[in-house]
Scaffold this motif. Structure first.
Motif, PDB file in Angstrom:
ATOM      1  N   VAL A 140       0.868  -1.113  -0.087  1.00 53.54           N
ATOM      2  CA  VAL A 140      -0.187  -0.028   0.219  1.00 53.54           C
ATOM      3  C   VAL A 140       0.792   1.252  -0.089  1.00 53.54           C
ATOM      4  O   VAL A 140       0.609   2.036  -0.893  1.00 53.54           O
ATOM      5  N   VAL A 141       1.933   1.406   0.831  1.00 53.19           N
ATOM      6  CA  VAL A 141       2.954   2.365   0.995  1.00 53.19           C
ATOM      7  C   VAL A 141       3.411   2.733  -0.484  1.00 53.19           C
ATOM      8  O   VAL A 141       3.478   3.645  -0.999  1.00 53.19           O
ATOM      9  N   ALA A 142       3.907   1.699  -1.165  1.00 52.80           N
ATOM     10  CA  ALA A 142       4.528   1.786  -2.352  1.00 52.80           C
ATOM     11  C   ALA A 142       3.719   2.543  -3.374  1.00 52.80           C
ATOM     12  O   ALA A 142       3.791   3.347  -4.350  1.00 52.80           O
ATOM     13  N   GLU A 143       2.300   2.067  -3.340  1.00 53.66           N
ATOM     14  CA  GLU A 143       1.391   2.554  -4.350  1.00 53.66           C
ATOM     15  C   GLU A 143       1.236   4.042  -3.979  1.00 53.66           C
ATOM     16  O   GLU A 143       0.921   5.078  -4.972  1.00 53.66           O
ATOM     17  N   VAL A 144       0.893   4.486  -2.833  1.00 57.13           N
ATOM     18  CA  VAL A 144       0.796   5.953  -2.199  1.00 57.13           C
ATOM     19  C   VAL A 144       1.831   6.673  -2.553  1.00 57.13           C
ATOM     20  O   VAL A 144       1.614   7.758  -3.092  1.00 57.13           O
ATOM     21  N   LEU A 145       3.120   6.261  -2.313  1.00 56.22           N
ATOM     22  CA  LEU A 145       4.414   6.893  -2.707  1.00 56.22           C
ATOM     23  C   LEU A 145       4.473   7.216  -3.993  1.00 56.22           C
ATOM     24  O   LEU A 145       5.243   8.142  -4.499  1.00 56.22           O
ATOM     25  N   LEU A 146       4.184   6.187  -4.663  1.00 55.69           N
ATOM     26  CA  LEU A 146       4.227   6.354  -6.245  1.00 55.69           C
ATOM     27  C   LEU A 146       3.402   7.315  -6.712  1.00 55.69           C
ATOM     28  O   LEU A 146       4.007   8.144  -7.666  1.00 55.69           O
ATOM     29  N   ALA A 147       2.303   7.491  -6.484  1.00 57.31           N
ATOM     30  CA  ALA A 147       1.257   8.344  -6.905  1.00 57.31           C
ATOM     31  C   ALA A 147       1.186   9.792  -6.342  1.00 57.31           C
ATOM     32  O   ALA A 147       1.225  10.869  -7.068  1.00 57.31           O
ATOM     33  N   GLN A 148       1.963   9.848  -4.998  1.00 60.43           N
ATOM     34  CA  GLN A 148       2.122  11.215  -4.453  1.00 60.43           C
ATOM     35  C   GLN A 148       3.331  10.976  -3.862  1.00 60.43           C
ATOM     36  O   GLN A 148       3.513  10.693  -2.471  1.00 60.43           O
ATOM     37  N   PRO A 149       4.589  11.215  -4.276  1.00 63.17           N
ATOM     38  CA  PRO A 149       5.778  10.994  -3.636  1.00 63.17           C
ATOM     39  C   PRO A 149       5.968  11.871  -2.333  1.00 63.17           C
ATOM     40  O   PRO A 149       6.621  11.575  -1.486  1.00 63.17           O
ATOM     41  N   GLY A 150       5.504  12.947  -2.518  1.00 58.31           N
ATOM     42  CA  GLY A 150       5.395  13.962  -1.253  1.00 58.31           C
ATOM     43  C   GLY A 150       4.343  13.662  -0.119  1.00 58.31           C
ATOM     44  O   GLY A 150       4.424  14.501   0.732  1.00 58.31           O
ATOM     45  N   ALA A 151       3.634  12.464  -0.197  1.00 61.36           N
ATOM     46  CA  ALA A 151       2.846  12.502   0.793  1.00 61.36           C
ATOM     47  C   ALA A 151       3.358  12.228   2.094  1.00 61.36           C
ATOM     48  O   ALA A 151       4.535  11.765   2.343  1.00 61.36           O
ATOM     49  N   MET A 207       6.087 -10.116 -12.886  1.00 66.74           N
ATOM     50  CA  MET A 207       6.589  -8.950 -12.780  1.00 66.74           C
ATOM     51  C   MET A 207       5.362  -7.959 -12.878  1.00 66.74           C
ATOM     52  O   MET A 207       5.516  -6.648 -12.285  1.00 66.74           O
ATOM     53  N   ILE A 208       4.450  -8.157 -13.757  1.00 64.23           N
ATOM     54  CA  ILE A 208       3.424  -7.275 -13.882  1.00 64.23           C
ATOM     55  C   ILE A 208       2.474  -7.290 -12.757  1.00 64.23           C
ATOM     56  O   ILE A 208       2.033  -6.101 -12.267  1.00 64.23           O
ATOM     57  N   GLU A 209       2.595  -8.238 -12.131  1.00 64.93           N
ATOM     58  CA  GLU A 209       1.493  -8.459 -10.687  1.00 64.93           C
ATOM     59  C   GLU A 209       2.141  -7.743  -9.582  1.00 64.93           C
ATOM     60  O   GLU A 209       1.304  -6.936  -8.739  1.00 64.93           O
ATOM     61  N   SER A 210       3.428  -7.542  -9.708  1.00 62.02           N
ATOM     62  CA  SER A 210       4.142  -6.576  -8.630  1.00 62.02           C
ATOM     63  C   SER A 210       4.451  -5.198  -9.396  1.00 62.02           C
ATOM     64  O   SER A 210       5.470  -4.633  -8.860  1.00 62.02           O
ATOM     65  N   GLY A 211       3.908  -4.976 -10.296  1.00 60.30           N
ATOM     66  CA  GLY A 211       4.300  -3.599 -10.959  1.00 60.30           C
ATOM     67  C   GLY A 211       4.247  -2.302 -10.314  1.00 60.30           C
ATOM     68  O   GLY A 211       5.347  -1.756 -10.279  1.00 60.30           O
ATOM     69  N   PRO A 212       3.307  -2.129  -9.216  1.00 57.96           N
ATOM     70  CA  PRO A 212       3.698  -1.009  -8.420  1.00 57.96           C
ATOM     71  C   PRO A 212       4.763  -0.979  -7.437  1.00 57.96           C
ATOM     72  O   PRO A 212       5.559   0.086  -7.385  1.00 57.96           O
ATOM     73  N   GLN A 213       5.333  -2.292  -6.983  1.00 60.66           N
ATOM     74  CA  GLN A 213       6.690  -2.491  -6.240  1.00 60.66           C
ATOM     75  C   GLN A 213       7.710  -2.169  -7.029  1.00 60.66           C
ATOM     76  O   GLN A 213       8.788  -1.421  -6.634  1.00 60.66           O
ATOM     77  N   LEU A 214       7.724  -2.594  -8.300  1.00 56.06           N
ATOM     78  CA  LEU A 214       8.762  -2.550  -9.124  1.00 56.06           C
ATOM     79  C   LEU A 214       9.043  -0.985  -9.604  1.00 56.06           C
ATOM     80  O   LEU A 214      10.095  -0.254  -9.771  1.00 56.06           O
ATOM     81  N   ALA A 215       7.922  -0.485  -9.952  1.00 56.65           N
ATOM     82  CA  ALA A 215       7.883   0.696 -10.230  1.00 56.65           C
ATOM     83  C   ALA A 215       8.357   1.711  -9.286  1.00 56.65           C
ATOM     84  O   ALA A 215       9.340   2.883  -9.486  1.00 56.65           O
ATOM     85  N   PHE A 216       8.313   1.527  -7.986  1.00 58.41           N
ATOM     86  CA  PHE A 216       8.711   2.211  -6.724  1.00 58.41           C
ATOM     87  C   PHE A 216      10.221   2.189  -6.929  1.00 58.41           C
ATOM     88  O   PHE A 216      10.930   2.923  -6.508  1.00 58.41           O
ATOM     89  N   LEU A 217      10.915   0.984  -7.210  1.00 65.12           N
ATOM     90  CA  LEU A 217      12.105   0.844  -7.345  1.00 65.12           C
ATOM     91  C   LEU A 217      12.839   1.787  -8.228  1.00 65.12           C
ATOM     92  O   LEU A 217      13.818   2.328  -8.293  1.00 65.12           O
ATOM     93  N   TRP A 218      12.093   1.647  -9.432  1.00 59.61           N
ATOM     94  CA  TRP A 218      12.698   2.275 -10.724  1.00 59.61           C
ATOM     95  C   TRP A 218      12.577   3.757 -10.509  1.00 59.61           C
ATOM     96  O   TRP A 218      13.376   4.436 -11.431  1.00 59.61           O
ATOM     97  N   ARG A 219      11.713   4.187  -9.771  1.00 56.63           N
ATOM     98  CA  ARG A 219      11.506   5.785  -9.731  1.00 56.63           C
ATOM     99  C   ARG A 219      11.958   6.353  -8.564  1.00 56.63           C
ATOM    100  O   ARG A 219      11.608   7.681  -8.394  1.00 56.63           O
ATOM    101  N   ASN A 220      12.680   5.717  -7.660  1.00 60.90           N
ATOM    102  CA  ASN A 220      13.155   6.223  -6.330  1.00 60.90           C
ATOM    103  C   ASN A 220      14.764   6.102  -6.432  1.00 60.90           C
ATOM    104  O   ASN A 220      15.299   5.314  -5.925  1.00 60.90           O
ATOM    105  N   PRO A 221      15.500   7.134  -7.005  1.00 63.34           N
ATOM    106  CA  PRO A 221      16.761   7.240  -7.265  1.00 63.34           C
ATOM    107  C   PRO A 221      17.316   7.071  -5.971  1.00 63.34           C
ATOM    108  O   PRO A 221      18.548   6.599  -5.672  1.00 63.34           O
ATOM    109  N   VAL A 222      16.532   7.609  -4.766  1.00 65.98           N
ATOM    110  CA  VAL A 222      17.412   7.418  -3.570  1.00 65.98           C
ATOM    111  C   VAL A 222      17.634   6.174  -2.918  1.00 65.98           C
ATOM    112  O   VAL A 222      18.787   6.003  -2.047  1.00 65.98           O
ATOM    113  N   LEU A 223      17.304   5.291  -3.523  1.00 67.34           N
ATOM    114  CA  LEU A 223      17.307   3.873  -3.345  1.00 67.34           C
ATOM    115  C   LEU A 223      18.632   3.444  -3.455  1.00 67.34           C
ATOM    116  O   LEU A 223      19.231   2.526  -3.131  1.00 67.34           O
TER     117      LEU A 223
END
Length: 191
Positions: free
Chosen positions: A22-33, A95-111
């Motif tokens: 859930v946190v991955a989805e929230v922070l993907l949609a609104q990184p500044g949440a 991989m598609i099933e876990s898309g939000p989690q993977l997108a979180f990895l791909w879109r967070n350079p801090v990681l």
């Protein structure tokens, strides 16, 4: 508009999923949440969230670790598959099933600054590449296709398919087949 209604569009009752997903989805949609908004979207109190993760950095790292574990599991499911369309489809489906989690990895350079997390991701990526190389050896993927391009195409297709599923443009059961067809045949007409 709250994070919960604008991002997830689901009631708290429908959120019987792991907190970090859930946190991955929230922070993907609104990184500044804020952490309060994240907690609300997850259906828990901010205090409860803080009991598990003292800081935002701790929470982001935990989501990154969960996403990496999901990627590792997706690749491990097909690691012993020969280079077949079925094996590629299974990889794409996981991989598609876990898309939000993977997108979180791909879109967070801090990681990227987390060396343990980066190494685990690189190791999983190498195993994913081994699956793709078997498919290339079996003639499913052109022999001239560079390794980095195969990985980029798989990641791009997974991202697009998962995003399309999330926004209701693509049925979840159709996503792996469409991604596989595009990977193997592009957008051209099949001969």
């Amino acid at each position: 508009m709250s994070v919960q209604s604008s991002i997830l569009g689901r009631s708290r009752r429908a959120m019987k999923r792991p907190l970090l997903d859930v946190v991955a989805e929230v922070l993907l949609a609104q990184p500044g949440a804020s952490l309060a908004e994240v907690a609300e979207a997850a259906g828990i109190s901010r205090t409860t969230l803080h009991k598990h993760y003292a800081t935002r950095d701790d929470l982001v790292r935990a989501v990154g670790l969960r996403a990496t574990e999901i990627y590792e599991q997706a690749v491990d499911r097909v690691a012993d598959e020969p280079g077949t369309e079925a094996g590629l489809r299974q990889l794409l489906a996981a991989m598609i099933e876990s898309g939000p989690q993977l997108a979180f990895l791909w879109r967070n350079p801090v990681l990227d600054e987390d060396h343990e997390l980066t190494q685990r991701y690189v190791d999983a990526e190498k195993r994913c590449l081994a699956v793709l190389n078997r498919a290339r050896s079996a003639g499913l993927i052109a022999a001239s296709t560079p390794d980095w391009w195969m990985l980029q195409m798989v990641n791009s297709l997974v991202y697009t398919a998962a995003d399309s599923v999330q926004f209701g443009k693509l049925a979840p059961l159709d996503a792996p087949d469409l991604a596989l067809s595009t990977l193997l045949h592009g957008l051209g007409v099949r001969a």
